[in-house]
Scaffold this motif. Structure first.
Motif, short mmCIF file in Angstrom:
data_model
loop_
_atom_site.label_atom_id
_atom_site.label_comp_id
_atom_site.label_asym_id
_atom_site.label_seq_id
_atom_site.Cartn_x
_atom_site.Cartn_y
_atom_site.Cartn_z
N UNK A 1 18.65 -0.79 -10.22
CA UNK A 1 18.25 -0.10 -11.44
C UNK A 1 18.19 -1.05 -12.64
N UNK A 2 18.91 -2.17 -12.57
CA UNK A 2 18.94 -3.10 -13.70
C UNK A 2 17.56 -3.66 -13.99
N UNK A 3 16.84 -4.07 -12.94
CA UNK A 3 15.48 -4.58 -13.14
C UNK A 3 14.42 -3.64 -12.56
N UNK A 4 14.87 -2.43 -12.14
CA UNK A 4 13.97 -1.41 -11.61
C UNK A 4 13.04 -2.01 -10.55
N UNK A 5 13.66 -2.63 -9.57
CA UNK A 5 12.91 -3.32 -8.52
C UNK A 5 13.37 -2.84 -7.15
N UNK A 6 12.40 -2.63 -6.26
CA UNK A 6 12.68 -2.38 -4.85
C UNK A 6 12.61 -3.71 -4.12
N UNK A 7 13.71 -4.08 -3.48
CA UNK A 7 13.75 -5.30 -2.68
C UNK A 7 13.63 -4.89 -1.21
N UNK B 1 0.83 -1.21 0.00
CA UNK B 1 0.00 0.00 0.00
C UNK B 1 0.86 1.26 0.00
N UNK B 2 1.96 1.25 0.72
CA UNK B 2 2.86 2.41 0.71
C UNK B 2 3.44 2.61 -0.69
N UNK B 3 3.77 1.51 -1.36
CA UNK B 3 4.27 1.62 -2.73
C UNK B 3 3.23 2.26 -3.64
N UNK B 4 1.98 1.91 -3.46
CA UNK B 4 0.91 2.52 -4.25
C UNK B 4 0.81 4.02 -3.98
N UNK B 5 0.99 4.40 -2.73
CA UNK B 5 0.99 5.83 -2.38
C UNK B 5 2.13 6.56 -3.09
N UNK B 6 3.30 5.97 -3.06
CA UNK B 6 4.47 6.55 -3.72
C UNK B 6 4.23 6.66 -5.23
N UNK B 7 3.64 5.63 -5.81
CA UNK B 7 3.35 5.67 -7.24
C UNK B 7 2.45 6.84 -7.60
N UNK B 8 1.40 7.05 -6.80
CA UNK B 8 0.45 8.13 -7.11
C UNK B 8 1.13 9.50 -7.02
N UNK B 9 1.89 9.71 -5.95
CA UNK B 9 2.53 11.01 -5.75
C UNK B 9 3.54 11.31 -6.85
N UNK B 10 4.42 10.37 -7.12
CA UNK B 10 5.48 10.65 -8.08
C UNK B 10 4.99 10.63 -9.52
N UNK B 11 3.94 9.86 -9.82
CA UNK B 11 3.36 9.90 -11.17
C UNK B 11 2.84 11.30 -11.46
N UNK C 1 7.80 14.52 -17.90
CA UNK C 1 8.67 13.36 -18.03
C UNK C 1 7.86 12.07 -18.00
N UNK C 2 8.33 11.07 -18.71
CA UNK C 2 7.67 9.77 -18.72
C UNK C 2 7.85 9.10 -17.37
N UNK C 3 6.77 8.52 -16.86
CA UNK C 3 6.80 7.85 -15.56
C UNK C 3 6.55 6.36 -15.74
N UNK C 4 7.23 5.57 -14.95
CA UNK C 4 6.95 4.13 -14.88
C UNK C 4 7.13 3.67 -13.44
N UNK C 5 6.31 2.74 -13.03
CA UNK C 5 6.35 2.24 -11.65
C UNK C 5 7.52 1.28 -11.46
N UNK C 6 8.07 1.25 -10.26
CA UNK C 6 9.06 0.21 -9.97
C UNK C 6 8.37 -1.10 -9.62
N UNK C 7 9.09 -2.17 -9.71
CA UNK C 7 8.59 -3.44 -9.20
C UNK C 7 8.87 -3.51 -7.70
N UNK C 8 8.08 -4.27 -6.99
CA UNK C 8 8.28 -4.48 -5.56
C UNK C 8 8.45 -5.97 -5.31
N UNK C 9 9.56 -6.33 -4.68
CA UNK C 9 9.79 -7.72 -4.30
C UNK C 9 10.05 -7.75 -2.80
N UNK C 10 9.19 -8.43 -2.08
CA UNK C 10 9.29 -8.53 -0.62
C UNK C 10 9.96 -9.85 -0.27
N UNK C 11 11.03 -9.78 0.52
CA UNK C 11 11.82 -10.97 0.82
C UNK C 11 11.99 -11.11 2.34
#
Length: 282
Positions: free
Chosen positions: A140-146, A91-101, A109-119
């Motif tokens: 940055x290689x796979x644009x993912x937040x771990x 849910x926090x990631x969704x909040x961040x997506x909305x604000x930064x989009x 500028x073109x916007x794209x969401x990051x991926x989220x991987x929870x480990x």
């Protein structure tokens, strides 16, 4: 390019008006052409990420004003629940997506969401091995937040601290898709160790400032207790540098400085760490 596109469109309209004999089939073809031209024009209004040093020092994001509020309310974070923890991170990631989009739209500028991987254990990412002392990593290689969930965090989850961490890693994604890292990647390959450490500090301190900008935007809806926030800033002032073997994230007082600056301003423009004297990113 926008002006050229509009002139071309105008030329088409003039030519059609001069002909004056279009059949219904021709008119349909013309409409399709106009629609395609409009779609192309709209696409061109979204700029590609800037490149070169100006991508970092004069990024369009710096002129977009306060970060848009996402009315973020990710819910409670009870102890001992991995399911609740994962839900909170999502849910926090969704909040961040909305604000930064919204902010990227302002910047053109073109916007794209990051991926989220929870480990639940440290992993090797496409960017390399997991950094010692890190609870979250952006690659940055796979644009993912771990995001790492540990037993310690489950026993005593701290919603404000977790949100700040996520916003920091998301700040690196902002750097990636806005073109800031285009400059960083090239610059670090052209300097020695001390130069690379300085560039790393500029990057990490900006991500921390971006994080604080987001925290300021959700202080009423998260909500954020001012005393808790002050405690977090004070902790970083005293301890923020201790997790890193080299000075690649900035000294504790420097981290606290950029946290305060971002939170007070609420604007990405306050986070231009790339144009300031090295003493401000020590």
């Amino acid at each position: 390019m926008r002006r050229l596109t509009s002139l071309v469109a105008a030329g088409v309209i003039v030519t059609l008006a001069g002909a004056g004999t279009a059949t219904s089939a021709q008119a349909q073809t013309v409409t399709q052409k106009e629609q395609a031209q409009q779609a192309q024009q709209q696409a061109q209004q979204v700029a590609a990420p800037p490149r070169g040093k100006a991508a970092a020092t004069a990024n369009p994001l710096y002129k977009t004003g306060r970060l848009a509020s996402s009315n973020c309310s990710p819910g409670d974070l009870p102890r001992g629940s991995t399911v609740a923890y994962k839900s909170f991170l999502t849910r926090v990631t969704s909040c961040l997506n909305r604000s930064w989009a919204s902010q990227f739209r302002k910047a053109g500028l073109k916007f794209s969401k990051p991926r989220l991987r929870i480990i639940t254990r440290k992993v090797r990412t496409p960017c390399g091995s997991w950094g010692a002392g890190a609870d979250g990593v952006y690659c940055s290689t796979d644009r993912t937040m771990y995001m790492l969930i540990t037993k310690t965090q489950l026993r005593a989850p701290f919603a404000l601290g977790i949100t700040r961490l996520m916003a920091h890693e998301y700040g690196h994604h902002v750097q990636e898709i806005s073109g800031i890292w285009n400059y960083w990647t090239v610059a670090r390959s052209q300097t020695g160790n001390s130069g690379r450490l300085l560039l790393s500090r500029r990057s990490e301190l900006q991500a921390e400032c971006f994080s604080s900008v987001f925290m300021s935007s959700v202080k009423d809806t998260l909500p954020i207790n001012p005393a808790e926030w002050d405690h977090v800033v004070d902790w970083f002032h005293d301890n923020g540098h201790k997790a890193w073997r080299q000075n690649d994230h900035g000294k504790g007082p420097t981290q606290a400085f950029w946290m305060k600056r971002g939170y007070a301003s609420g604007s990405p423009g306050a986070c231009n760490t790339w144009s300031v004297s090295p003493r401000y990113v020590s």
